[in-house]
Design a protein around this motif. Sequence first.
Motif, short mmCIF file in Angstrom:
data_model
loop_
_atom_site.label_atom_id
_atom_site.label_comp_id
_atom_site.label_asym_id
_atom_site.label_seq_id
_atom_site.Cartn_x
_atom_site.Cartn_y
_atom_site.Cartn_z
N PRO A 165 0.82 -1.22 0.00
CA PRO A 165 0.00 0.00 0.00
C PRO A 165 0.85 1.27 0.00
CG PRO A 165 0.00 -1.01 2.17
CD PRO A 165 0.77 -1.93 1.29
N VAL A 166 2.13 1.16 0.38
CA VAL A 166 2.93 2.38 0.46
C VAL A 166 4.04 2.39 -0.59
CG1 VAL A 166 2.45 2.85 2.86
CG2 VAL A 166 4.32 1.30 2.27
N ASP A 167 3.97 1.46 -1.50
CA ASP A 167 4.95 1.38 -2.59
C ASP A 167 6.39 1.38 -2.10
OD1 ASP A 167 3.14 1.14 -4.54
OD2 ASP A 167 3.07 3.28 -5.06
N CYS A 168 6.65 0.57 -1.09
CA CYS A 168 8.00 0.58 -0.55
C CYS A 168 8.87 -0.53 -1.14
CB CYS A 168 7.97 0.48 0.97
SG CYS A 168 7.52 -1.15 1.56
N ILE A 169 8.26 -1.35 -2.02
CA ILE A 169 9.04 -2.45 -2.59
C ILE A 169 9.49 -2.07 -3.99
CG2 ILE A 169 9.07 -4.89 -3.16
CD1 ILE A 169 6.88 -5.33 -1.17
N SER A 170 10.77 -2.21 -4.23
CA SER A 170 11.27 -1.96 -5.57
C SER A 170 12.06 -3.18 -6.02
CB SER A 170 12.17 -0.72 -5.57
OG SER A 170 13.17 -0.89 -4.59
N MET A 171 12.14 -3.34 -7.35
CA MET A 171 12.91 -4.46 -7.89
C MET A 171 14.30 -3.96 -8.24
SD MET A 171 10.69 -6.78 -7.61
CE MET A 171 11.63 -8.13 -8.31
N VAL A 172 15.30 -4.57 -7.61
CA VAL A 172 16.68 -4.17 -7.86
C VAL A 172 17.32 -5.19 -8.80
CG1 VAL A 172 18.89 -3.65 -6.82
CG2 VAL A 172 16.78 -3.19 -5.57
N PRO A 173 17.73 -4.75 -9.98
CA PRO A 173 18.36 -5.71 -10.89
C PRO A 173 19.64 -6.28 -10.27
CG PRO A 173 17.94 -3.61 -11.98
CD PRO A 173 17.68 -3.40 -10.52
N ILE A 174 19.85 -7.58 -10.53
CA ILE A 174 21.06 -8.21 -10.01
C ILE A 174 22.24 -7.76 -10.87
CG2 ILE A 174 22.22 -10.38 -9.57
CD1 ILE A 174 19.47 -11.62 -9.20
N GLU A 175 23.19 -7.08 -10.24
CA GLU A 175 24.32 -6.59 -11.00
C GLU A 175 25.40 -7.64 -11.10
OE1 GLU A 175 25.83 -2.87 -9.67
OE2 GLU A 175 23.82 -1.98 -9.79
N GLU A 176 26.28 -7.42 -12.05
CA GLU A 176 27.39 -8.35 -12.22
C GLU A 176 28.43 -8.08 -11.15
OE1 GLU A 176 29.89 -8.22 -15.81
OE2 GLU A 176 29.33 -10.33 -15.94
N GLN A 177 28.81 -9.16 -10.46
CA GLN A 177 29.86 -9.05 -9.46
C GLN A 177 30.88 -10.14 -9.73
OE1 GLN A 177 27.57 -9.95 -6.09
NE2 GLN A 177 26.51 -7.98 -6.02
N LEU A 178 31.94 -10.10 -8.92
CA LEU A 178 32.96 -11.13 -9.10
C LEU A 178 32.38 -12.53 -8.93
CD1 LEU A 178 36.20 -9.86 -7.40
CD2 LEU A 178 35.81 -10.42 -9.78
N THR A 179 31.40 -12.64 -8.02
CA THR A 179 30.88 -13.98 -7.73
C THR A 179 29.99 -14.52 -8.84
OG1 THR A 179 29.34 -12.73 -6.39
CG2 THR A 179 30.99 -14.03 -5.23
N ASN A 180 29.36 -13.62 -9.61
CA ASN A 180 28.52 -14.16 -10.68
C ASN A 180 29.02 -13.78 -12.06
OD1 ASN A 180 27.82 -11.52 -10.97
ND2 ASN A 180 25.70 -11.72 -10.35
N TRP A 181 30.26 -13.29 -12.10
CA TRP A 181 30.82 -12.90 -13.40
C TRP A 181 31.04 -14.12 -14.27
CZ3 TRP A 181 35.69 -13.99 -15.62
CH2 TRP A 181 35.96 -13.28 -16.79
N LYS A 182 30.78 -13.94 -15.57
CA LYS A 182 30.95 -15.06 -16.50
C LYS A 182 31.89 -14.66 -17.63
CE LYS A 182 26.40 -15.63 -17.08
NZ LYS A 182 25.15 -16.24 -17.50
N TRP A 183 32.65 -15.61 -18.10
CA TRP A 183 33.45 -15.36 -19.31
C TRP A 183 32.51 -15.14 -20.46
CZ3 TRP A 183 38.50 -14.49 -20.31
CH2 TRP A 183 39.41 -14.73 -19.28
N ARG A 184 32.87 -14.21 -21.32
CA ARG A 184 31.99 -13.89 -22.44
C ARG A 184 32.23 -14.83 -23.60
NH1 ARG A 184 30.66 -11.14 -18.71
NH2 ARG A 184 30.17 -8.92 -18.75
N TYR A 185 31.23 -14.94 -24.42
CA TYR A 185 31.37 -15.67 -25.68
C TYR A 185 32.30 -14.87 -26.58
CZ TYR A 185 29.89 -18.35 -29.73
OH TYR A 185 29.86 -19.18 -30.82
N PRO A 186 33.32 -15.52 -27.12
CA PRO A 186 34.26 -14.75 -27.94
C PRO A 186 33.57 -14.15 -29.16
CG PRO A 186 35.10 -16.94 -27.45
CD PRO A 186 33.67 -16.92 -27.03
N VAL A 187 33.77 -12.88 -29.34
CA VAL A 187 33.15 -12.20 -30.49
C VAL A 187 34.25 -11.55 -31.31
CG1 VAL A 187 31.48 -10.50 -31.23
CG2 VAL A 187 31.15 -11.70 -29.09
#
Lengths: 563, 182, 343, 216, 231
Positions: free
Chosen positions: B153-175
């Motif tokens: 009712p007070v709009d206190c919830i927001s969606m925070v995108p999960i940012e890239e960090q060292l723990t979830n970093w992935k090697w990229r597909y070679p382009v």
Amino acid sequence: MTRLHSFHGGIHPLTHKKESTQSPIISAPLPAQLIVPFRQHAGDAAKPVVQVGERVLKGQLIGEPVGMISSSIHAPTSGTITAIELQQIAHPSALPDLCATLVPDGLDEWGVRQPLNYRQLSSDELQKHLRRCGIVGLGGAAFPSDMKLSHPVVVDTLVINGAECEPYITCDDMLMRERAEGIVRGIEILRHALGTDSVLIGIEDNKPQAIAAMQRAVDDSSHPFKVVTVPTLYPGGSAKHLIKVLTGVEVPSGKLPTDVGVQCFNVATAYAAHRAVEHGEPLVSRVVTVTGNVEQPRNYEALIGTPFSDLVALSVAKPDTNRYIMGGPMMGVELPAVNVPLVKASNCVIAASDALFPPPPAPMPCIRCTRCAQVCPVELQPQDLFWFAQSHNFGKAQEFDLFDCIECGACAYVCPSSIPLVQYYRYAKSEIRARDLEKRAADLARERHEFRQFRIEREKQEKAERLAQKERAAAEAKAAAATVIATPVDPTADADDTQQMRIDAALARAKEQAAAATPKNTEALTPEQRAEIEAIEARRAHIHELAADAGADDEPPKHSQGN
Amino acid sequence: MITALWIMIALAALLGMILGYASIRFRVEGNPLAEKIDAVLPQTQCGQCGYPGCKPYAEAIAKGEADINLCPPGGEEGIHKLAELLGVEFKPFGENAQPKPKAVAFIDEQTCIGCTLCIQACPVDAISGAAKQMHTIIAAECTGCELCVPPCPVDCISMVPIEEQLTNWKWRYPVFKLRQTS
Amino acid sequence: MLSSPFITRPLTVDRIMLRVLYALLPGITLYVWYFGPAILVSIALAVTAALATEALMLKLRDRPVRPFLADYSALLTGVLIALSIPPLAPWWLPVVGTAFAIAVAKHLYGGLGSNPFNPAMIGYAVLIISFPQEMTQWLSPQGMGHSVLTYGDQLRYVFSGVLPVGMQLDALTMSTPLDTMKTQLHLGMPMSDIRDLPIYGRLAGKGSEMVAAGFALGGIYLLIARIIPWQLPLAFLGTLFALSGIFNLIDPAHYAPPLFHWFSGAAMIGAFFILTDPITSPTTAKGRIAFGIGAGLLTFLIRAYGGFPDGVAFATILMNMCVPLIDAWTQPRIFGKKKGSER
Amino acid sequence: MKRIARSSLQTAVNLVFFAIIGTAILSATYYLTRDTIAATVEQAKLKLVSQLLPPSSYDNDIMQDIHTVAADEMLGTDEATQAHIARRDGQPVAVVLEAVAPDGYSGKIALIMAIHPDGSLGGVRVVNHNETPGLGDYIDIAKHDWIKTFDGRSRTLFKDEMWKVRKDGGMFEYMAGATVTPRAVIKAVNRALQYFEAHRDELFIADAQPAKGARK
Amino acid sequence: MTLTEIKDIAYNGLWKQNPGLVQLLGLCPLLAVSNTLVNAVSLGLATTLVMTLSSATVAPVRSYVPNEIRIPVFVLIIAVLVTVVQYLMNAYLYGLYIVLGIFVPLIVTNCIVLARAESFASKNPVLPSAFDGMMMGLGLTAVLAVLGGLREIVGKGTLLSGIDLLFGEQAKAWVIPVIPDYHGFLLAILPPGAFIGLGLIIAAKNWLDLRAAKKVSSQPAPETLPEAAQG
């Protein structure tokens, strides 16, 4: 003479080791500031235990291990912690990590150092000490050394890795030449902790001086260690491959060397263990090679946290230098910036130029020539793995043993089509890992959701049952009453009655719910956590009560006939 | 011709009996396909597909009632997986069902009034808190379904995108550039 | 950010292909020596067609043209097709064959590295199926035919189809040694008499045996330079030798001796230049042996019992089809895994 | 159990019902088209014969005037065939004979030929072959006129050594690259003519009974 | 049947769900007899006839056929129809009957016939079913015609060769020599040519579809609006 074995594949890149072995190791001067990352080892990052503004002494603990696979972080010199924040580190992602910034006071004042007599210590005690001192594998993987000493099975052979197979890197070579005695003492400590009889020190035959020095030190120490000269062949310094060469034993895929009774440590790790045990010094410095496109390639003993830019400045980078590589040219990491700090795993920094390391030509399609398979030390079929990684066929890649790949780069080195094979494998590996995590998260979510559904369903049923019961009881009572006194029933009173009964039912159910919910997966928790959970559960029960009340009114009673 | 007729009749009778028997004897109960589909779905339980959860959506797909392109959290890859599993053609998302970057819900603790409405909405019990007390998202268990956002009712919830960090970093597909710059 | 390794020392694709082309030179030289320069015209035509088709297909597929043209793979395909068709063939024969090989057998499958079949052999197969008549008119070795064409006449014939007055195509051409053998066996002539026919030399066909030897020489260079794996030619030639040897021992009147098989038709060029195409052959050592054995077996069977005189091309294509299966069945044990353990 | 039995029976009855209807329709069509089909088949055969013998050259019903020829090595046949006899005013004009060349490049080549009483050929046609398309298949009239070179040839005019391809010193042309096929055909025709010489008289005697499969 | 229904069915059969190019059903006859235009169209029309009749037959009986014997009954219906067509061809188009040979009876096992009976006619009334069968058959015929024409031109350099099998001797003059003095390219007439040709036609269709999709996405409004208004 130990009989040597061989492994499949391997390559002979130009070693370029001569350049940096012309002069002895020198101590790098104290830098203006040190940046000490809290994650310098495999496993979980250490937790900061100092405050910003606090003065620390050299060797003082500033990060303590968290969880099983973790290690300690110490102040490399005395000075003041000026910041604990995210800073760029030596990682291919160029993403920042938590680091402590330490401004040295120039005194280099040691904290308490406590030398120990290893002979009086049990393996357990030694392990604890090494963990406290932040000793990790200095060959590159930075795996906490204490973990490698704890093993469930008998280890009868200790392999000491002095192979140093990567081109350009000479830090182990120089360490062996100059500090052989300390290394041998360290080996004895590790041998003692492991309880092995046989010790094999493997050194590639392109380091004759190191071999001689080590042999002399072993002879002097009168320990029955064997210094074994192994042929120069990349990647002969990979632990599993060195073990194969020295003992003929292949460490099974997915297993640890200890599973076949062998353990392997790098010479630098042995030296660090010696310093930690016999001098009480935590791991605050290491020998690092600075070479490549510099005027004075050489080895430095540098404090952990020294920015690479300081080291490169000491050796004077040539003007056409345009990037830096940490580690060797085969497996190293291109630095996101040259001012990132030296960490425990940094054995080498190479100044690179396009003349020295020409950028690869544009990749051509794979022609399945299998030159990669011919050099793969793990006998994989790199061309197939590449195909699967390229087409995002991760299941198949795993089936073809992608995770046995040691990313040594031999395949990409020989690829006639200049395909960056290792990057494809790394990409596939990190995708697979991410997917596994996602899958696990999805499974957890499903489980929790299903439990919730089940709970709601049960609540509904129970509520309905109780309601039906009450109504029946009420009806009977009324019937009885009606027979006694034939007065018309007041409809409003009836409604109030039912409402009250519903509330009662809800309360009872909430209690029951609370009782039913508590025992789940709380066994392994600390008392505080349990208390916390109980508090939450109590609150939850209350919430459900309210929710049930809110929902009870619009619940049509015919649901009670459902089942 | 009479022979032909008799042969046809005999064959028909025989085969008919076999089929009639088999149709009863080998009747399959339940739907194992729905289970497989459910395993592919991301289990956010977000209801963006129009079904009250991943399982009902899976069952609807298995019955052929629902299309495979209704699950934004699954992303295009999810559609590809479903298409492969069901042996049908890939279908892109519709206009109003576009996947968003992964996010977790975040409750602004200053604004939260402790109404518990979000707790009732959460399909995976990932919000802890009590009436008139501040609520918290258990980030590790949040599926990012956004179901808690509208009831607040007070709009206190927001969606925070999960940012890239060292723990979830992935090697990229070679382009690489396909065309060489000349 | 690029991934390690940062140093490479590759023998690049173009250099590999170039060495294969060099290795063809002895064979081509002997070809010209024995059969005249018409083959050079064929090669030039095929190579031009190959490069033109390659460029066109790359353009259509929106791929960079220059690096792919510079890898010499299309060129090699052209040369191999030219070498497998009769040298006096009309100009459009090598052109059609090469264009088909490059456009359909190579690019429609995804271009370099993705083609399941050897493009040169597909080109050859298309030609022999579509134009059997033109494909059987082989030039007689110099001095063998009833009349001799000058170099200029050869060129004129290739482009215009006009022979010098009074000359018959028949008189210039003849069937290949393998074809002749097949026909004569068919007619009931015993092998010993067949071998006495004038078109045969010491081992196999006069002239053509020397050309085959030239290709073998180039092949040995490729083996020494480690451009091609040894398993393929060894398994192929070994199987062909063993099979023909056994049959020749049992029934010498109807089966040619092993060396005849080795030095006839496309056996040598096939063993060293066609089967060894890495893209269309297995990647494992054991797989290569299986592939070579299979190709040898099929070649012998087609030569002995099939409808075509030579079987190398069809054996290659048939074995190409089996490559994924062979690869799957012959995956080597990896480091630290027991043989036959669960993958 | 009873349920299963009843369901089986029901299904069977259902299927039988459809089977009966289907069979009925089929039978009807069969009876309606039977005569036309028989007539068409005969006409097709006549058409083939007419390529070998002009229909004006005979006046009998050659479909009925049949002589059964036993299998013979000279004809390359391994089962009895039917020779059709053409007559004009009761006099034999020609016999239409089947023969097989066993040694084609890709198996047997089936031939049909008309031979006049004087041993000269009315014509030869290939009925069936598997020769390489584009190479040996020029023996087929649909591809090439080569087969017409047999028209009018006879063994009385041309001796054995002439019944060869030009390459072997005979009188017949051939296409470069494919000599096996014409050799086989020439050999087969030559041998069929020899057979004819040996059995000339009996070939023109019709069977007492019309062959089976004839019209009702 | 409304107009949109008719349009839908026709569009599906002829293009969107074309049995030869999209569903890839009934490839055996498609590849075997498409070596000349006449052969291809003839078999295509025979198949169309069977499909129209079978769909029209299946639709009215669909509610009387129990589920267990649905397929056998459909197959029975198709088999009967095909055999009838075969008798008729044998009687009145003998030359063609010989050329098409085994492929006429093989229409029974042509998946597209059963597929339409099963997926459309068993769920729809008679008229749409028959129309669907016909459109699917025509879609197949169209593909066969293109393929046959292509193979004939490339392989023989002519069009309409063998037309006399349909219309008698006088039709021989109708054969069009597209490329005079053509050498012939046997591969096109042999079975591999059929595969290559079909592949190219499918590629062409996909390319056209892609191009159309691009066009639509760049200017969506004018294309879609009138249709919606019609509905």
